[in-house]
Each structure stands twice: as structure tokens, then as C-alpha cells.
Design an enzyme around this catalytic site. Structure first.
Site, PDB file in Angstrom:
ATOM      1  N   GLY A  28       3.737  -5.934  -1.358  1.00  0.00           N
ATOM      2  CA  GLY A  28       4.670  -6.687  -1.837  1.00  0.00           C
ATOM      3  C   GLY A  28       4.192  -7.832  -3.085  1.00  0.00           C
ATOM      4  CG  ASP A  74       4.187 -18.276   9.266  1.00  0.00           C
ATOM      5  OD1 ASP A  74       4.112 -17.899   9.216  1.00  0.00           O
ATOM      6  OD2 ASP A  74       3.588 -19.848   9.718  1.00  0.00           O
ATOM      7  CG  ASN A 101       5.692  -5.851   1.574  1.00  0.00           C
ATOM      8  OD1 ASN A 101       5.474  -5.236   1.537  1.00  0.00           O
ATOM      9  ND2 ASN A 101       5.214  -7.167   1.391  1.00  0.00           N
ATOM     10  CE1 TYR A 178      -2.266  -7.315  20.584  1.00  0.00           C
ATOM     11  CE2 TYR A 178      -3.977  -7.143  20.728  1.00  0.00           C
ATOM     12  CZ  TYR A 178      -2.498  -7.352  20.358  1.00  0.00           C
ATOM     13  OH  TYR A 178      -2.605  -7.470  18.712  1.00  0.00           O
TER      14      TYR A 178
HETATM   15  N1  LIG Z   1      -1.368  -0.916   3.719  1.00  0.00           N
HETATM   16  C1  LIG Z   1      -1.191  -0.040   4.241  1.00  0.00           C
HETATM   17  O1  LIG Z   1      -2.153   1.241   4.198  1.00  0.00           O
HETATM   18  C2  LIG Z   1       0.224   0.065   4.654  1.00  0.00           C
HETATM   19  C3  LIG Z   1       0.467   1.166   5.519  1.00  0.00           C
HETATM   20  C4  LIG Z   1       1.835   1.478   6.390  1.00  0.00           C
HETATM   21  C5  LIG Z   1       2.513   0.200   6.293  1.00  0.00           C
HETATM   22  N2  LIG Z   1       2.100  -0.874   5.565  1.00  0.00           N
HETATM   23  C6  LIG Z   1       2.765  -2.304   5.420  1.00  0.00           C
HETATM   24  O2  LIG Z   1       3.499  -2.377   4.046  1.00  0.00           O
HETATM   25  C7  LIG Z   1       2.930  -3.964   4.730  1.00  0.00           C
HETATM   26  C8  LIG Z   1       2.295  -4.451   2.888  1.00  0.00           C
HETATM   27  O3  LIG Z   1       1.169  -4.584   3.900  1.00  0.00           O
HETATM   28  P1  LIG Z   1       0.206  -4.660   2.781  1.00  0.00           P
HETATM   29  O4  LIG Z   1      -0.791  -3.589   2.977  1.00  0.00           O
HETATM   30  O5  LIG Z   1       0.012  -4.671   1.983  1.00  0.00           O
HETATM   31  O6  LIG Z   1      -0.925  -6.006   3.288  1.00  0.00           O
HETATM   32  P2  LIG Z   1      -1.522  -7.326   2.691  1.00  0.00           P
HETATM   33  O7  LIG Z   1      -2.413  -6.900   1.477  1.00  0.00           O
HETATM   34  O8  LIG Z   1      -2.106  -7.684   3.873  1.00  0.00           O
HETATM   35  O9  LIG Z   1      -0.551  -7.975   2.486  1.00  0.00           O
HETATM   36  C9  LIG Z   1       0.158  -8.949   3.454  1.00  0.00           C
HETATM   37  C10 LIG Z   1       1.315  -9.965   2.629  1.00  0.00           C
HETATM   38  O10 LIG Z   1       1.553 -10.475   4.091  1.00  0.00           O
HETATM   39  C11 LIG Z   1       2.045 -11.920   4.569  1.00  0.00           C
HETATM   40  N3  LIG Z   1       1.770 -11.934   6.096  1.00  0.00           N
HETATM   41  C12 LIG Z   1       1.572 -12.174   7.278  1.00  0.00           C
HETATM   42  N4  LIG Z   1       2.044 -12.652   7.834  1.00  0.00           N
HETATM   43  C13 LIG Z   1       2.915 -13.536   7.461  1.00  0.00           C
HETATM   44  C14 LIG Z   1       3.422 -14.063   7.656  1.00  0.00           C
HETATM   45  N5  LIG Z   1       3.091 -14.893   9.842  1.00  0.00           N
HETATM   46  N6  LIG Z   1       4.920 -15.404   7.541  1.00  0.00           N
HETATM   47  C15 LIG Z   1       4.939 -14.598   5.787  1.00  0.00           C
HETATM   48  N7  LIG Z   1       4.162 -13.373   5.383  1.00  0.00           N
HETATM   49  C16 LIG Z   1       2.951 -13.420   5.845  1.00  0.00           C
HETATM   50  C17 LIG Z   1       0.930 -11.845   4.021  1.00  0.00           C
HETATM   51  O11 LIG Z   1       0.316 -13.441   3.348  1.00  0.00           O
HETATM   52  P3  LIG Z   1      -1.081 -13.776   3.200  1.00  0.00           P
HETATM   53  O12 LIG Z   1      -1.821 -13.373   2.066  1.00  0.00           O
HETATM   54  O13 LIG Z   1      -0.693 -15.587   3.400  1.00  0.00           O
HETATM   55  O14 LIG Z   1      -2.313 -13.286   4.790  1.00  0.00           O
HETATM   56  C18 LIG Z   1       0.837 -10.312   2.958  1.00  0.00           C
HETATM   57  O15 LIG Z   1       1.099 -11.550   1.682  1.00  0.00           O
HETATM   58  C19 LIG Z   1       3.128  -4.613   5.525  1.00  0.00           C
HETATM   59  O16 LIG Z   1       4.427  -4.737   6.498  1.00  0.00           O
HETATM   60  C20 LIG Z   1       1.998  -3.557   6.391  1.00  0.00           C
HETATM   61  O17 LIG Z   1       2.147  -2.994   7.797  1.00  0.00           O
HETATM   62  C21 LIG Z   1       0.869  -0.861   4.861  1.00  0.00           C
END
Ligand SMILES: NC(=O)c1ccc[n+]([C@@H]2O[C@H](COP(=O)([O-])OP(=O)(O)OC[C@H]3O[C@@H](n4cnc5c(N)ncnc54)[C@H](OP(=O)(O)O)[C@@H]3O)[C@@H](O)[C@H]2O)c1
Length: 312
Positions: A28, A74, A101, A178
């Protein structure tokens, strides 16, 4: 892997207003950075003020774009989503892009503030489904009025995890049943089903130029595995992880490429780097689409006493 889309192909975004959820880190943040680089007005919608404000500062300093701002959101709390919508509306801005995202992966069993299994609460319409569903439908009148506009729901290849067991929405909050990765798969399948159903409803309403699509960003080196055990984290590291910049490309394609309007790309699922793919059957079933929509509407009715429905 051949890149059908790359950073150089992101067009100028001057005059465009873009909301990116979960843009204080990971994929993001990379998207918010690229949008700001191309002169968009970017809303960094994230839950932790300190992390959101730090990201805004970094993006402003790197790009020289002052129109980057933090707005707290949130997604695991419907009250917080409502507050975000109210604060955003007070700005009287259009929305040309809503990028859903934010996500959590495979966290331990936990219920959100509203009593919904956390990944479903958070991911649905990205890995915070109910929160993103509510956010999107509340902002939809502005998105429609700002058309041509786009919604990108970040899903995952993990939508396949439910292929054998099915959606099983009735087990959503059942602690005994779960499984953290199964719950992640359900929330990511929900992102695709939501994309298809929202697109179907927009078309049925005669809306021509709101482009709703979903994507898998790739296996990306981000903070997503933060809830996994050290062993799982080690296994994940054996995959060839791509950078968050490369991980942003597929959703940036759907968010910005002129191809989307030229080729009328709607209700689709894309994988790296900007390639269309057919999702697995459980995520394309029309009965699952309707089931999920009605199920989510009922959850919201239970949380919000005067909820009048998604309005589409
Ligand atoms: N990384 C991968 O390999 C991968 C693969 C497939 C899909 N994705 C998808 O890509 C997207 C981005 O993931 P990423 O890899 O960039 O993960 P990341 O680095 O963990 O970032 C996730 C983001 O979501 C935010 N978030 C989590 N819970 C939240 C909530 N309740 N309200 C608002 N924001 C929230 C986090 O905020 P905080 O920092 O405050 O926690 C962080 O900004 C996700 O939807 C994930 O499922 C990722």
C-alpha cells in the site's frame, strides 16, 4: 517474468483523488508513493496514527507532493469506518480511485470490535472484508459522481485455500473450526466475489464508467507474515519474494492504466504483472456472490441499528 506493466507506464495523475487503505507500509505504501510521484492527491488511510503520519512525511519528502494526507481508518471497527467516511465527506473531494489494500494474514483467532472473525472483518473487499465492504458502499455515491473512477480490491492467490472446503460462512466465528490460513483464504475469496457482485450491481444500475477489479500482487517481501510462527515465516522466505515496488505493479495497473478504460476491464482478477487470470471456482460462483453479499448485509444490520443497506 515479463512485465506487461511497469513504473514508467503509470500515467500522470494530476487532479485525481486516490484513497489507499493500509498505505503506511508494504504494498500500500509503495502504491501511495507512486500515485504521489504522479501528482495525485493521496489519502493515506491507515489505523495507527504514528505509522500513518510517518508514511505521509516520507512520501511528501520523497516525491515533493504536498497533497498527501493521513486519515485514520481502522477497518476492524465499523465505528471507525463511519468516522472516516464522515471526515472524508467533510473535505468535499471527489474519489477517482479507492484501493482496498489493507490486510492481515493468518492471525490467531480473534474477534473484531464488532464481534466478527478478524480476517473476515478486516479483509473482506480486501483482507478486512466487512470493513472494506462498508467503506466501499458508503463511498460509492461519491465514486459514481466522480466517474470515470476505479475500485481495486487487493485479493491473493490464497483465495484458492478454500477450494476444497468452500466458503463456509456459517463457521465464520466458530473458534473450534478456526484455521488461520483457511480464514485468510475465505477473506481473499470474499474480495473476488465482492468485486464481481459489485460490478454486476453497477452494470445492472446502468453505471458504465466505474471500473471494479481485483488482483493478486505476487509473493511480496512485506510485513504480512507478522502473525505467523518463525517456522512459517522461514517457509515463506523460501519463496522468491518480490519487492513491494514490484508487488504494487498489478494493482497500479488496474488503478491507473488507460488500458482499463480502453478495454473495458471490469469485474476481473489480475496477477503479476498486469495479466488477467480466471480465479478458482469457489470465487466465481454466482451463488457464492449473492450469499456473501446478503450475509455481509445481515452482519452490518446487526452492528448498525439504523443501517439501511448498501444502496446498490
Ligand atoms: N505480501 C504478500 O505476499 C501478499 C500476497 C498476496 C496478497 N497480499 C495482500 O496485499 C495487501 C497488502 O499486504 P502487504 O503485503 O503490504 O502487508 P503489510 O506490509 O502487513 O501491510 C498491511 C497494511 O494493512 C494495514 N492494516 C491491517 N489491519 C488493518 C485494519 N484493521 N485497519 C486498517 N489498516 C489495517 C496495516 O496497518 P498497520 O501497519 O497499522 O498494521 C498495513 O498498513 C493485503 O491485502 C494482503 O492480503 C499480499
Amino acid at each position: 517474468m515479463v512485465k506487461k506493466f511497469n513504473i514508467e507506464l503509470i500515467p500522470d495523475m494530476t487532479g485525481k483523488v486516490c484513497i489507499v487503505t493500509g498505505s503506511n507500509t508494504g504494498i500500500g505504501k509503495a502504491c501511495a508513493m507512486e500515485l504521489a510521484q504522479q501528482n495525485a492527491h493521496v489519502i493515506v488511510a491507515s489505523r495507527t496514527p504514528a505509522r500513518g503520519i510517518a508514511a505521509v512525511k516520507e512520501i511528501q519528502e520523497t516525491t515533493g507532493n504536498a497533497k498527501v494526507e493521513f486519515l485514520q481508518l481502522d477497518l476492524a471497527s465499523i465505528e471507525s469506518v463511519s468516522q472516516f467516511v464522515t471526515e472524508f465527506k467533510a473535505k468535499n473531494l471527489p474519489i477517482h480511485l479507492l484501493m482496498n489494500n489493507a490486510g492481515v494474514m493468518a492471525c490467531p483467532y480473534e474477534l473484531s470490535k464488532d464481534g466478527i472473525e478478524m480476517q473476515f472483518a478486516t479483509n473482506h473487499a480486501s483482507n478486512i472484508f466487512v470493513g472494506h465492504f462498508y467503506l466501499t458502499t458508503q463511498l460509492l455515491p461519491i465514486i459514481e459522481a466522480s466517474a470515470p473512477s476505479r475500485i481495486v480490491n487487493v485479493s491473493s492467490n490464497g483465495h484458492r485455500f478454500i477450494q476444497c472446503r468452500g466458503l463456509r460462512l456459517e463457521e465464520l466465528n466458530d473458534k473450534d473450526k478456526y484455521g488461520s490460513f483457511m480464514a485468510y483464504g475465505r477473506s481473499k475469496a470474499a474480495n473476488i466475489l465482492f468485486t464481481r457482485e459489485l460490478n454486476r450491481r453497477l452494470e445492472a444500475k446502468g453505471v458504465q464508467n466505474v471500473y471494479v477489479n481485483a488482483n493478486h500482487p505476487g509473493v511480496v517481501d512485506s510485513e504480512l507474515a507478522r502473525y505467523s510462527s518463525p517456522i512459517i515465516q522461514k517457509i515463506l522466505k523460501t519463496f522468491v519474494l518480490i519487492s513491494t515496488r514490484d508487488g504494487s505493479l498489478t494493482q497500479m495497473y488496474l488503478a491507473t492504466s488507460p488500458d482499463v478504460e480502453k478495454n473495458n476491464i471490469k469485474g476481473k482478477y489480475y496477477i503479476p504483472y498486469g495479466v488477467e487470470k480466471q480465479p478458482e471456482r469457489e470465487s466465481t460462483s454466482e451463488s457464492n456472490q449473492t450469499l456473501l453479499w446478503d450475509f455481509t448485509e445481515n452482519l452490518l444490520k446487526n452492528i448498525i441499528p439504523d443501517y439501511t443497506g448498501a444502496g446498490i
